[in-house]
Design an enzyme around this catalytic site. Structure first.
Site, PDB file in Angstrom:
ATOM      1  N   GLU A   1     -10.814   9.763  -5.333  1.00  0.00           N
ATOM      2  CA  GLU A   1     -10.764   8.428  -4.741  1.00  0.00           C
ATOM      3  C   GLU A   1     -11.954   8.298  -3.801  1.00  0.00           C
ATOM      4  O   GLU A   1     -12.194   9.163  -2.963  1.00  0.00           O
ATOM      5  CB  GLU A   1      -9.458   8.252  -3.967  1.00  0.00           C
ATOM      6  CG  GLU A   1      -8.234   8.396  -4.843  1.00  0.00           C
ATOM      7  CD  GLU A   1      -6.978   8.757  -4.067  1.00  0.00           C
ATOM      8  OE1 GLU A   1      -5.882   8.528  -4.590  1.00  0.00           O
ATOM      9  OE2 GLU A   1      -7.103   9.280  -2.931  1.00  0.00           O
TER      10      GLU A   1
ATOM     11  N   TYR B   1      -7.509  13.741   8.587  1.00  0.00           N
ATOM     12  CA  TYR B   1      -7.334  12.615   7.673  1.00  0.00           C
ATOM     13  C   TYR B   1      -6.934  11.345   8.423  1.00  0.00           C
ATOM     14  O   TYR B   1      -7.449  10.252   8.143  1.00  0.00           O
ATOM     15  CB  TYR B   1      -6.285  12.950   6.609  1.00  0.00           C
ATOM     16  CG  TYR B   1      -6.868  13.473   5.324  1.00  0.00           C
ATOM     17  CD1 TYR B   1      -6.961  12.663   4.197  1.00  0.00           C
ATOM     18  CD2 TYR B   1      -7.323  14.789   5.221  1.00  0.00           C
ATOM     19  CE1 TYR B   1      -7.486  13.135   3.010  1.00  0.00           C
ATOM     20  CE2 TYR B   1      -7.850  15.271   4.047  1.00  0.00           C
ATOM     21  CZ  TYR B   1      -7.933  14.443   2.934  1.00  0.00           C
ATOM     22  OH  TYR B   1      -8.469  14.906   1.749  1.00  0.00           O
TER      23      TYR B   1
END
Length: 589
Positions: free
Chosen positions: A82, A201
């Site tokens: 992604e 993240y």
């Protein structure tokens, strides 16, 4: 090496470095990190291509960037990448690589045009009860306690999270939220993974909290990553004279670890024959240490993929280097003692006719044969014992696909649970059985499942013993620095090297570490683009607060900073101020 941001340095061309004509380079492995390092050596370091040697143990380049059309198996993709707008180093790389699809365009141009004309989004992220859409209304369903736990994690310094698991920093309320379901299925996080990486993240992608439910921030290539990204890189590098040597295992790099660190010798096996290469300080060595797809095995329609825990070049070389110096990391933290429940198996399903397409279209709400975005990313079966998910990118996903074929990627986060239709763990399942489980959760009538799985699908299981090793709990020092302290010619690149703030399991991380290594050794006078600083932007933080609280306004949520404003001054005190403007722009007012 230094970091920069903005257009001033993004478009600058550095002068030729003093060492450009003195150095040669040996790149261990031919994944994205090595291919990127070779490009930066040529483009920015102005090193001649014929002085760059890429040493690969397999007969093919590309590393973990899939996919392949194997004559013995069919189409195979072990995973997908992604991408987003702020992969600064990745796009810096591909602006210079000519497209092999579009004349007079770069790979970046081609990618940009594609994703502008066919923007990504998902119409259905979660299904349950055999294909019925889960009615989330795009809500994350985070409790006040869960949001406080997220904030507490982000406020920690990294070294305070040494060896901690995600379960050490979150309680059950967090794991029951839709946020966790979206998060873990999108990024492949498991509850026992690294809290340190979870924090990275959260900080790295805080600007995408609003798109977590629909994937509207993601971007994908036209075809699989091998054909769309690797092949253009290979063509460019071969035209520049870069030397590719396959069937070559680098068993060790002998390093003189005195006050300075100098790689002195490469120990190789070339087609099984032992060789050595003597090195000087001007012979730069770039090591891709570790591999998430090392020792992958493949099954068939009738047979499961064999379970394997063997290691080969990537892990063995890192072990041999780590024995020489503690600064070279601790590979055992990542590839040993991976929990039995972890994600080990994915499968590539190729539909052989149009009989399954209506079930796909019913969920994705898009014609899968239209050549445009289909699922837009992972679709997760909420009630799957395997924690099964699947995705269809733009079709054809391979240039060689027939018009009636669709290529689907399926994976399961839990490998030790029986399926809901197939009463076995996925590690024991043949391709036909995995396809059957997928069709069951897609809502195919029970009486049709077996016939469609056998006659309308070709399914190739893949067992990957180290696929989530990036995320294993770690401490500072477990990954070696890109350029270890005092190193004159040895660098580590790829997702098991250590750089600041960026997140592993991304194409960006591979390219960033490669760029940092090349720029350091050649003292290139151009900044490496810094990681997008969304976590330092008050606008991004306020917007994230709005979406994490399911679009509630300031009066309805308890955010410490904002609560203080209300309690001490009341909202009327900020009328007409910049604070009011920020709150309105974020949706909080």
């Amino acid at each position: 090496m230094y970091r920069s941001n903005g257009n001033y340095e993004a478009f600058a061309r550095p002068k030729k470095p003093e060492r450009a004509d003195k150095v040669s380079a040996y790149l261990v492995g031919s994944g994205l990190a090595s291919l990127s390092a070779a490009v930066f050596l040529i483009r920015d370091g102005q090193v001649k291509g014929d002085k760059i040697h890429i040493l690969e143990e397999l007969p093919i380049a590309g590393g973990s960037l899939d996919g392949l059309s194997r004559p013995d198996l069919g189409f195979v993709i072990r995973g997908g990448r992604e991408m987003e707008s702020h992969f600064e180093c990745l796009w810096d790389l591909f602006r210079s690589i000519p497209s092999i699809e579009v004349e007079n365009a770069s790979v970046l141009d081609e990618f940009y045009w594609l994703n502008k004309e066919d923007p990504n989004s998902s119409e259905c992220r979660i299904i349950h009860k055999q294909g019925v859409q889960f009615p989330t209304d795009g809500k994350l369903m985070l409790s006040e306690k869960a949001i406080k736990e997220m904030l507490a994690l982000c406020l920690h310094q990294e070294d305070q999270l040494a060896d901690k698991k995600i379960t050490d920093v979150f309680t059950e309320e967090f794991f029951k939220s839709n946020f966790w379901t979206y998060w873990c299925t999108m990024f492949a996080f498991e509850e026992w993974h690294s809290a340190m990486e979870m924090r990275r993240y959260l900080m790295r992608f805080i600007h995408h909290i609003d798109a977590l439910t629909d994937f509207s921030s993601l971007k994908f290539t036209k075809y699989n990553q091998y054909e769309s990204l690797v092949l253009p890189l290979l063509k460019y590098l071969k035209e520049q004279g870069v030397q590719f040597q396959y069937d070559t295992v680098v068993e060790n790099v002998i390093v003189d670890s005195g006050p300075t660190k100098v790689a002195k010798e490469l120990i190789l096996k070339v087609k099984g024959e032992a060789q050595t290469i003597a090195l000087t300080e001007h012979d730069l060595v770039f090591v891709t240490n570790g591999s998430i797809t090392d020792s992958s095995t493949y099954g068939s329609n009738e047979e499961p993929a064999p379970v394997s825990t063997e290691t080969s070049g990537g892990w063995d070389l890192w072990e041999n280097l780590a024995e020489q110096n503690a600064e070279f990391g601790r590979p055992e933290k990542f590839y040993k003692n991976i929990p039995r429940a972890s994600w080990f198996v994915s499968a590539t399903v190729t539909t052989l006719d149009d009989k399954i397409a209506p079930y796909i279209e019913r969920i994705s709400k898009r014609d899968p044969y239209a050549g445009k975005v289909v699922t837009g990313g992972i679709v997760h079966a909420q009630d799957s014992n395997w924690k099964m998910s699947y995705t269809l990118n733009r079709q054809p996903h391979f240039k060689a696909q027939r018009k009636d074929e669709l290529v689907v990627w399926v994976y399961a986060l839990l490998s030790d649970k029986e399926g809901d239709y197939i009463k076995k763990p996925i590690t024991q399942c043949s391709g036909n059985e995995i396809a059957s489980e997928w069709l069951y959760h897609m809502g195919v009538p029970i009486e049709l499942i077996e016939g469609l799985a056998v006659n309308s699908c070709s399914t190739i299981p893949c067992y990957m013993p180290y696929i989530t090793s990036y995320f294993m709990p770690r401490a500072v020092g477990d990954r070696p620095l890109v350029v270890p302290h005092g190193s004159k010619n040895l660098a580590f690149i790829g997702n098991f090297a250590e750089t600041e703030r960026d997140t592993v399991f991304t194409t960006e991380y591979s390219v960033r570490t490669a760029m940092e290594a090349v720029y350091t050794f050649l003292d290139i006078d151009r900044g490496v683009p810094e990681v997008f600083a969304s976590s330092y932007d008050i606008r991004m933080l306020l917007k994230a607060s709005y979406y994490l609280n399911d679009k509630k306004g300031i009066k309805d949520i308890k955010v410490p900073m904002l609560a203080g404003i209300i309690e001490r001054h009341e909202l009327k005190k900020i009328q007409g101020t910049f604070i009011e403007e920020l709150l309105k722009d974020s949706g909080l007012l």
